[in-house]
Motif scaffolding. Structure first.
Motif, PDB file in Angstrom:
ATOM      1  N   VAL A  21       4.483  48.475  53.980  1.00 50.37           N
ATOM      2  CA  VAL A  21       3.673  49.664  54.205  1.00 50.37           C
ATOM      3  C   VAL A  21       4.542  50.870  54.548  1.00 50.37           C
ATOM      4  CG1 VAL A  21       3.344  49.206  56.675  1.00 50.37           C
ATOM      5  CG2 VAL A  21       1.601  50.470  55.408  1.00 50.37           C
ATOM      6  N   ALA A  22       5.764  50.627  55.036  1.00 51.89           N
ATOM      7  CA  ALA A  22       6.640  51.732  55.392  1.00 51.89           C
ATOM      8  C   ALA A  22       7.079  52.530  54.172  1.00 51.89           C
ATOM      9  CB  ALA A  22       7.875  51.207  56.136  1.00 51.89           C
ATOM     10  N   TRP A  23       7.040  51.907  52.979  1.00 52.61           N
ATOM     11  CA  TRP A  23       7.456  52.595  51.766  1.00 52.61           C
ATOM     12  C   TRP A  23       6.358  53.477  51.174  1.00 52.61           C
ATOM     13  CZ3 TRP A  23      12.328  53.010  50.759  1.00 52.61           C
ATOM     14  CH2 TRP A  23      13.217  51.979  51.096  1.00 52.61           C
ATOM     15  N   VAL A  24       5.123  53.274  51.588  1.00 49.16           N
ATOM     16  CA  VAL A  24       4.007  53.979  50.943  1.00 49.16           C
ATOM     17  C   VAL A  24       4.104  55.489  51.115  1.00 49.16           C
ATOM     18  CG1 VAL A  24       1.504  54.208  50.829  1.00 49.16           C
ATOM     19  CG2 VAL A  24       2.529  51.958  51.164  1.00 49.16           C
ATOM     20  N   ALA A  69       3.652  55.083  41.836  1.00 55.18           N
ATOM     21  CA  ALA A  69       3.931  54.895  43.264  1.00 55.18           C
ATOM     22  C   ALA A  69       3.552  53.476  43.694  1.00 55.18           C
ATOM     23  CB  ALA A  69       3.164  55.927  44.079  1.00 55.18           C
ATOM     24  N   MET A  70       2.437  52.958  43.177  1.00 54.83           N
ATOM     25  CA  MET A  70       2.031  51.590  43.502  1.00 54.83           C
ATOM     26  C   MET A  70       3.097  50.590  43.068  1.00 54.83           C
ATOM     27  SD  MET A  70      -1.012  51.888  44.853  1.00 54.83           S
ATOM     28  CE  MET A  70      -2.303  53.114  44.978  1.00 54.83           C
ATOM     29  N   TYR A  71       3.588  50.753  41.841  1.00 56.65           N
ATOM     30  CA  TYR A  71       4.585  49.822  41.324  1.00 56.65           C
ATOM     31  C   TYR A  71       5.902  49.952  42.083  1.00 56.65           C
ATOM     32  CZ  TYR A  71       1.354  49.115  37.454  1.00 56.65           C
ATOM     33  OH  TYR A  71       0.247  48.806  36.703  1.00 56.65           O
ATOM     34  N   ALA A  72       6.244  51.165  42.495  1.00 56.22           N
ATOM     35  CA  ALA A  72       7.474  51.353  43.265  1.00 56.22           C
ATOM     36  C   ALA A  72       7.404  50.593  44.584  1.00 56.22           C
ATOM     37  CB  ALA A  72       7.709  52.843  43.521  1.00 56.22           C
ATOM     38  N   VAL A  73       6.253  50.648  45.257  1.00 55.73           N
ATOM     39  CA  VAL A  73       6.095  49.922  46.518  1.00 55.73           C
ATOM     40  C   VAL A  73       6.174  48.416  46.278  1.00 55.73           C
ATOM     41  CG1 VAL A  73       4.488  49.437  48.401  1.00 55.73           C
ATOM     42  CG2 VAL A  73       4.743  51.771  47.573  1.00 55.73           C
ATOM     43  N   GLN A 109       7.493  33.668  47.532  1.00 55.78           N
ATOM     44  CA  GLN A 109       7.558  34.706  48.564  1.00 55.78           C
ATOM     45  C   GLN A 109       7.500  36.092  47.941  1.00 55.78           C
ATOM     46  OE1 GLN A 109      11.147  34.913  51.013  1.00 55.78           O
ATOM     47  NE2 GLN A 109       9.855  35.048  52.824  1.00 55.78           N
ATOM     48  N   GLY A 110       8.116  36.226  46.757  1.00 53.72           N
ATOM     49  CA  GLY A 110       8.072  37.512  46.068  1.00 53.72           C
ATOM     50  C   GLY A 110       6.657  37.900  45.678  1.00 53.72           C
ATOM     51  N   TRP A 111       5.860  36.921  45.203  1.00 54.11           N
ATOM     52  CA  TRP A 111       4.467  37.214  44.887  1.00 54.11           C
ATOM     53  C   TRP A 111       3.695  37.618  46.143  1.00 54.11           C
ATOM     54  CZ3 TRP A 111       0.759  38.918  42.155  1.00 54.11           C
ATOM     55  CH2 TRP A 111      -0.566  38.666  42.515  1.00 54.11           C
ATOM     56  N   ALA A 112       3.937  36.908  47.253  1.00 52.10           N
ATOM     57  CA  ALA A 112       3.253  37.259  48.502  1.00 52.10           C
ATOM     58  C   ALA A 112       3.587  38.691  48.913  1.00 52.10           C
ATOM     59  CB  ALA A 112       3.649  36.274  49.607  1.00 52.10           C
ATOM     60  N   PHE A 113       4.853  39.075  48.788  1.00 53.53           N
ATOM     61  CA  PHE A 113       5.251  40.439  49.135  1.00 53.53           C
ATOM     62  C   PHE A 113       4.663  41.440  48.148  1.00 53.53           C
ATOM     63  CE2 PHE A 113       8.132  38.527  52.070  1.00 53.53           C
ATOM     64  CZ  PHE A 113       8.456  39.515  52.989  1.00 53.53           C
ATOM     65  N   SER A 114       4.587  41.066  46.866  1.00 57.02           N
ATOM     66  CA  SER A 114       3.988  41.964  45.878  1.00 57.02           C
ATOM     67  C   SER A 114       2.537  42.256  46.224  1.00 57.02           C
ATOM     68  CB  SER A 114       4.067  41.336  44.478  1.00 57.02           C
ATOM     69  OG  SER A 114       5.388  41.180  44.060  1.00 57.02           O
ATOM     70  N   TRP A 115       1.788  41.206  46.527  1.00 57.57           N
ATOM     71  CA  TRP A 115       0.370  41.360  46.831  1.00 57.57           C
ATOM     72  C   TRP A 115       0.164  42.156  48.112  1.00 57.57           C
ATOM     73  CZ3 TRP A 115      -3.584  41.563  44.031  1.00 57.57           C
ATOM     74  CH2 TRP A 115      -4.867  41.318  44.499  1.00 57.57           C
ATOM     75  N   MET A 175      -1.648  45.897  48.372  1.00 60.78           N
ATOM     76  CA  MET A 175      -2.810  46.150  49.223  1.00 60.78           C
ATOM     77  C   MET A 175      -2.535  47.275  50.215  1.00 60.78           C
ATOM     78  SD  MET A 175      -5.228  44.316  48.131  1.00 60.78           S
ATOM     79  CE  MET A 175      -4.503  44.619  46.511  1.00 60.78           C
ATOM     80  N   ALA A 176      -1.308  47.309  50.758  1.00 61.48           N
ATOM     81  CA  ALA A 176      -0.954  48.403  51.670  1.00 61.48           C
ATOM     82  C   ALA A 176      -0.983  49.738  50.947  1.00 61.48           C
ATOM     83  CB  ALA A 176       0.437  48.149  52.263  1.00 61.48           C
ATOM     84  N   ALA A 177      -0.455  49.766  49.713  1.00 57.20           N
ATOM     85  CA  ALA A 177      -0.438  51.010  48.948  1.00 57.20           C
ATOM     86  C   ALA A 177      -1.851  51.462  48.602  1.00 57.20           C
ATOM     87  CB  ALA A 177       0.394  50.832  47.680  1.00 57.20           C
ATOM     88  N   GLU A 178      -2.716  50.526  48.193  1.00 59.81           N
ATOM     89  CA  GLU A 178      -4.086  50.895  47.833  1.00 59.81           C
ATOM     90  C   GLU A 178      -4.886  51.354  49.052  1.00 59.81           C
ATOM     91  OE1 GLU A 178      -4.879  48.134  43.854  1.00 59.81           O
ATOM     92  OE2 GLU A 178      -5.977  47.735  45.711  1.00 59.81           O
ATOM     93  N   LEU A 179      -4.606  50.788  50.198  1.00 55.77           N
ATOM     94  CA  LEU A 179      -5.310  51.200  51.414  1.00 55.77           C
ATOM     95  C   LEU A 179      -4.955  52.627  51.818  1.00 55.77           C
ATOM     96  CD1 LEU A 179      -5.124  48.001  53.658  1.00 55.77           C
ATOM     97  CD2 LEU A 179      -7.201  49.283  53.124  1.00 55.77           C
TER      98      LEU A 179
END
Length: 290
Positions: free
Chosen positions: A138-141, A154-158, A215-221, A225-229
């Motif tokens: 979320v810090a990258w958003v 921006a979503m893909y970058a995060v 773990q990468g998928w978990a971080f992607s998801w 979600m943080a970016a969309e929020l």
């Protein structure tokens, strides 16, 4: 002759053991056993959670607007279904998550190989990757929004910033556990450079690599979600994160809980449908799982 007599029984026992291994047949797990071991436990857990939830509502431990009845959440789900927007909302987020994860896979895999095999790159980038992996996505958003605007880019970058370090570090961990004998054998057979990475390193490092992918998928998801929020915009379409934020804005607690449950369901479903079977298959081929 005495030595011959003592050796032959050992050889016979070894031969019998090898024949027994060859005769082992892999049998399909009975459907009833699958139900008892794989289906019944999670279903029971869900039913238990629903029962406790219902009891808390009936007991009136808090106001209805804070903890609505499960039937109210079901009503929100049914409304989305009848409006024809449920799958659109889910697919908007899932398509972004899968595409971002695919891009992270393309970037993280060669990066992990470089970090694992080139000492200078490892000394330079290893600590940075570990630090990025521990940094909340979320810090990258805010930075991504300033750099790229409230756009899909921006979503893909995060997603990339959250998933690439996990994939790269997972591959590094897997390669670090490859026995040096494999590498020497590969070099003896002519598998050096890219061929060695393809035919020796990657296959031998698969268990750690698959763990990194999970773990990468978990971080992607989580990153998505943080970016969309935070970066909600009508131009982005309605995804699960934005649906959750809209429900919060409207003080719609059943909608909030529904959004949380849908996010949880999609994350678990992707893991169970893709990564867990892949991990079991890799472990089974190495004799590490039944």
């Amino acid at each position: 002759m005495a030595n011959t007599e003592t050796v032959h029984p050992d050889l016979a026992g070894l031969e019998a053991g090898l024949d027994a291994l060859d005769s082992v047949q892999v049998r399909r797990t009975p459907f009833r056993q699958v139900l008892l071991r794989k289906v019944l436990p999670p279903v029971s857990a869900v039913l238990l959670v629903l029962a406790v939830w219902k009891l808390l509502v009936v007991a009136g431990v808090t106001a209805d607007y804070k903890l609505p009845d499960p039937s109210a959440v079901w009503g929100s789900l049914r409304e989305l279904w009848l409006n024809g927007t449920l799958f659109d909302i889910i697919w908007t987020s899932v398509s972004r998550g899968l595409l971002g994860f695919a891009a992270a896979l393309v970037i993280g895999t060669p990066l992990g190989l470089l970090v694992a095999r080139v000492p200078f790159v490892r000394a330079a980038l290893g600590p940075i990757l570990s630090g990025l992996q521990s940094l909340p996505s979320v810090a990258w958003v805010p930075a991504a929004v300033i750099w790229l605007g409230i756009t899909d880019t921006a979503m893909y970058a995060v997603i990339l910033l959250g998933a690439v370090p996990s994939i790269a570090n997972g591959l590094v961990s897997g390669i670090d556990q490859v026995p040096p004998l494999y590498l020497r054998a590969g070099r003896t057979l002519g598998a050096t450079g890219a061929r060695g990475a393809r035919f020796v390193l990657l296959p031998a490092a698969l268990p750690g690599y698959i763990a990194g992918l999970k773990q990468g998928w978990a971080f992607s998801w989580r990153s998505l979600m943080a970016a969309e929020l935070i970066a909600s915009s009508p131009d982005l379409g309605l995804g699960l994160g934005q649906y959750l934020e809209n429900a919060r804005t409207d003080s719609d607690m059943p909608g909030v809980l529904l959004g949380i449950l849908l996010i949880l369901f999609v994350g678990i479903a992707i893991d169970l449908a893709v990564f867990s079977p892949l991990e079991r298959r890799v472990l089974r081929t190495r004799g590490l799982a039944a």
